[in-house]
Design a protein around this motif. Structure first.
Motif, PDB file in Angstrom:
ATOM      1  N   VAL A 272       0.867  -1.170   0.000  1.00 30.24           N
ATOM      2  CA  VAL A 272       0.000   0.000   0.000  1.00 30.24           C
ATOM      3  C   VAL A 272       0.909   1.226   0.000  1.00 30.24           C
ATOM      4  CG1 VAL A 272      -1.789   1.268   1.249  1.00 30.24           C
ATOM      5  CG2 VAL A 272      -1.816  -1.235   1.253  1.00 30.24           C
ATOM      6  N   PRO A 273       0.795   2.074  -1.022  1.00 35.72           N
ATOM      7  CA  PRO A 273       1.696   3.218  -1.114  1.00 35.72           C
ATOM      8  C   PRO A 273       1.361   4.306  -0.094  1.00 35.72           C
ATOM      9  CG  PRO A 273       0.054   3.333  -2.843  1.00 35.72           C
ATOM     10  CD  PRO A 273      -0.150   2.017  -2.136  1.00 35.72           C
ATOM     11  N   ARG A 274       2.372   5.062   0.254  1.00 34.65           N
ATOM     12  CA  ARG A 274       2.185   6.231   1.118  1.00 34.65           C
ATOM     13  C   ARG A 274       2.061   7.445   0.209  1.00 34.65           C
ATOM     14  NH1 ARG A 274       5.524  10.034   2.464  1.00 34.65           N
ATOM     15  NH2 ARG A 274       7.335   8.828   1.797  1.00 34.65           N
ATOM     16  N   MET A 275       0.978   8.172   0.354  1.00 35.88           N
ATOM     17  CA  MET A 275       0.768   9.365  -0.456  1.00 35.88           C
ATOM     18  C   MET A 275       1.832  10.407  -0.124  1.00 35.88           C
ATOM     19  SD  MET A 275      -2.470  11.920  -0.498  1.00 35.88           S
ATOM     20  CE  MET A 275      -2.461  13.356  -1.557  1.00 35.88           C
ATOM     21  N   PRO A 276       2.445  11.022  -1.138  1.00 34.90           N
ATOM     22  CA  PRO A 276       3.376  12.120  -0.869  1.00 34.90           C
ATOM     23  C   PRO A 276       2.672  13.206  -0.056  1.00 34.90           C
ATOM     24  CG  PRO A 276       3.531  11.439  -3.158  1.00 34.90           C
ATOM     25  CD  PRO A 276       2.343  10.720  -2.575  1.00 34.90           C
ATOM     26  N   GLY A 277       3.361  13.730   0.928  1.00 36.94           N
ATOM     27  CA  GLY A 277       2.781  14.751   1.793  1.00 36.94           C
ATOM     28  C   GLY A 277       2.216  14.198   3.080  1.00 36.94           C
TER      29      GLY A 277
ATOM     30  N   PRO B 105      -6.167   0.752  -7.591  1.00 36.44           N
ATOM     31  CA  PRO B 105      -6.515  -0.183  -8.669  1.00 36.44           C
ATOM     32  C   PRO B 105      -5.310  -0.670  -9.474  1.00 36.44           C
ATOM     33  CG  PRO B 105      -8.131   1.561  -8.566  1.00 36.44           C
ATOM     34  CD  PRO B 105      -6.989   1.965  -7.645  1.00 36.44           C
ATOM     35  N   THR B 106      -4.260   0.134  -9.573  1.00 35.94           N
ATOM     36  CA  THR B 106      -3.072  -0.309 -10.311  1.00 35.94           C
ATOM     37  C   THR B 106      -2.336  -1.416  -9.560  1.00 35.94           C
ATOM     38  OG1 THR B 106      -1.549   1.321  -9.347  1.00 35.94           O
ATOM     39  CG2 THR B 106      -2.778   1.998 -11.310  1.00 35.94           C
ATOM     40  N   LEU B 107      -2.654  -1.579  -8.269  1.00 35.14           N
ATOM     41  CA  LEU B 107      -2.052  -2.624  -7.447  1.00 35.14           C
ATOM     42  C   LEU B 107      -2.999  -3.801  -7.223  1.00 35.14           C
ATOM     43  CD1 LEU B 107      -0.414  -0.208  -4.885  1.00 35.14           C
ATOM     44  CD2 LEU B 107       0.728  -1.441  -6.731  1.00 35.14           C
ATOM     45  N   GLY B 108      -4.093  -3.825  -7.992  1.00 32.26           N
ATOM     46  CA  GLY B 108      -5.024  -4.945  -7.918  1.00 32.26           C
ATOM     47  C   GLY B 108      -6.198  -4.752  -6.969  1.00 32.26           C
ATOM     48  N   TRP B 109      -6.250  -3.639  -6.250  1.00 35.99           N
ATOM     49  CA  TRP B 109      -7.369  -3.362  -5.349  1.00 35.99           C
ATOM     50  C   TRP B 109      -8.541  -2.839  -6.167  1.00 35.99           C
ATOM     51  CZ3 TRP B 109      -7.132  -4.912  -0.445  1.00 35.99           C
ATOM     52  CH2 TRP B 109      -5.890  -5.090   0.155  1.00 35.99           C
ATOM     53  N   GLN B 110      -9.716  -3.412  -5.961  1.00 36.06           N
ATOM     54  CA  GLN B 110     -10.922  -2.977  -6.650  1.00 36.06           C
ATOM     55  C   GLN B 110     -11.821  -2.233  -5.678  1.00 36.06           C
ATOM     56  OE1 GLN B 110     -11.260  -3.398 -10.001  1.00 36.06           O
ATOM     57  NE2 GLN B 110      -9.176  -4.189  -9.799  1.00 36.06           N
ATOM     58  N   ARG B 111     -12.381  -1.133  -6.129  1.00 34.94           N
ATOM     59  CA  ARG B 111     -13.265  -0.350  -5.270  1.00 34.94           C
ATOM     60  C   ARG B 111     -14.475  -1.176  -4.868  1.00 34.94           C
ATOM     61  NH1 ARG B 111     -15.317   5.511  -6.382  1.00 34.94           N
ATOM     62  NH2 ARG B 111     -15.790   5.781  -4.200  1.00 34.94           N
ATOM     63  N   ALA B 112     -14.781  -1.166  -3.577  1.00 32.02           N
ATOM     64  CA  ALA B 112     -15.897  -1.962  -3.043  1.00 32.02           C
ATOM     65  C   ALA B 112     -16.835  -1.087  -2.217  1.00 32.02           C
ATOM     66  CB  ALA B 112     -15.350  -3.101  -2.188  1.00 32.02           C
TER      67      ALA B 112
ATOM     68  N   ALA C 233     -17.452   3.312  -0.691  1.00 28.72           N
ATOM     69  CA  ALA C 233     -16.785   4.564  -0.338  1.00 28.72           C
ATOM     70  C   ALA C 233     -15.603   4.271   0.577  1.00 28.72           C
ATOM     71  CB  ALA C 233     -17.773   5.499   0.349  1.00 28.72           C
ATOM     72  N   ASP C 234     -14.425   4.630   0.129  1.00 27.89           N
ATOM     73  CA  ASP C 234     -13.189   4.461   0.908  1.00 27.89           C
ATOM     74  C   ASP C 234     -12.932   3.008   1.299  1.00 27.89           C
ATOM     75  OD1 ASP C 234     -12.794   7.213   0.729  1.00 27.89           O
ATOM     76  OD2 ASP C 234     -13.824   7.601   2.617  1.00 27.89           O
ATOM     77  N   ARG C 235     -13.378   2.073   0.465  1.00 29.22           N
ATOM     78  CA  ARG C 235     -13.184   0.647   0.739  1.00 29.22           C
ATOM     79  C   ARG C 235     -12.789  -0.060  -0.561  1.00 29.22           C
ATOM     80  NH1 ARG C 235     -15.228  -3.223   4.794  1.00 29.22           N
ATOM     81  NH2 ARG C 235     -15.606  -5.167   3.729  1.00 29.22           N
ATOM     82  N   TYR C 236     -11.812  -0.974  -0.449  1.00 30.39           N
ATOM     83  CA  TYR C 236     -11.284  -1.707  -1.605  1.00 30.39           C
ATOM     84  C   TYR C 236     -11.127  -3.169  -1.229  1.00 30.39           C
ATOM     85  CZ  TYR C 236     -10.271   2.985  -3.212  1.00 30.39           C
ATOM     86  OH  TYR C 236     -10.402   4.290  -3.595  1.00 30.39           O
ATOM     87  N   ALA C 237     -11.149  -4.046  -2.230  1.00 28.70           N
ATOM     88  CA  ALA C 237     -11.009  -5.482  -1.980  1.00 28.70           C
ATOM     89  C   ALA C 237     -10.015  -6.080  -2.965  1.00 28.70           C
ATOM     90  CB  ALA C 237     -12.352  -6.176  -2.106  1.00 28.70           C
ATOM     91  N   ARG C 238      -9.309  -7.116  -2.476  1.00 27.95           N
ATOM     92  CA  ARG C 238      -8.357  -7.841  -3.317  1.00 27.95           C
ATOM     93  C   ARG C 238      -8.019  -9.155  -2.623  1.00 27.95           C
ATOM     94  NH1 ARG C 238      -2.305  -5.686  -3.825  1.00 27.95           N
ATOM     95  NH2 ARG C 238      -2.225  -6.684  -1.804  1.00 27.95           N
ATOM     96  N   ASP C 239      -8.128 -10.254  -3.343  1.00 22.71           N
ATOM     97  CA  ASP C 239      -7.679 -11.561  -2.852  1.00 22.71           C
ATOM     98  C   ASP C 239      -8.174 -11.883  -1.440  1.00 22.71           C
ATOM     99  OD1 ASP C 239      -6.276 -11.875  -5.241  1.00 22.71           O
ATOM    100  OD2 ASP C 239      -4.441 -11.012  -4.408  1.00 22.71           O
TER     101      ASP C 239
END
Length: 94
Positions: A7-12, A53-60, A62-68
């Protein structure tokens, strides 16, 4: 991000080292990290909507994603000019 290497850390945003959680359960690990910084809540959401999404996480939701079989949740709060983001990953229900 420590504890959440994919999970990337947002710049800033900077990781609050004392606000990490790693908890093992029979269903899988629960991981959380807290980031703080100046970017606004909308900018944080836009960054993760573009990046995850570029890392395979799909939006599920508001502010929630799913993968594997895992769910990632973004909990964003802004007060006094500082944004606090808690990113948590845990096994999805069902």
């Amino acid at each position: 991000m420590a504890g959440l290497p994919d999970v990337p850390r947002m710049p800033g945003l900077a990781e609050a080292a004392d606000a990490r959680l790693v908890f093992d359960t029979p269903e899988g690990a629960i991981l959380a990290a807290t980031l703080v910084g100046e970017p606004g809540a909308d900018a944080v959401r836009r960054f993760y909507r573009r990046t995850l999404p570029t890392l395979g996480w799909q939006r599920a939701g508001a502010d929630r994603y799913a993968r594997d079989g895992q769910c990632l949740t973004l909990d964003i709060d802004r007060a006094e000019g500082v944004t606090r983001l808690v990113v948590s990953v845990q096994p999805c229900d069902g």
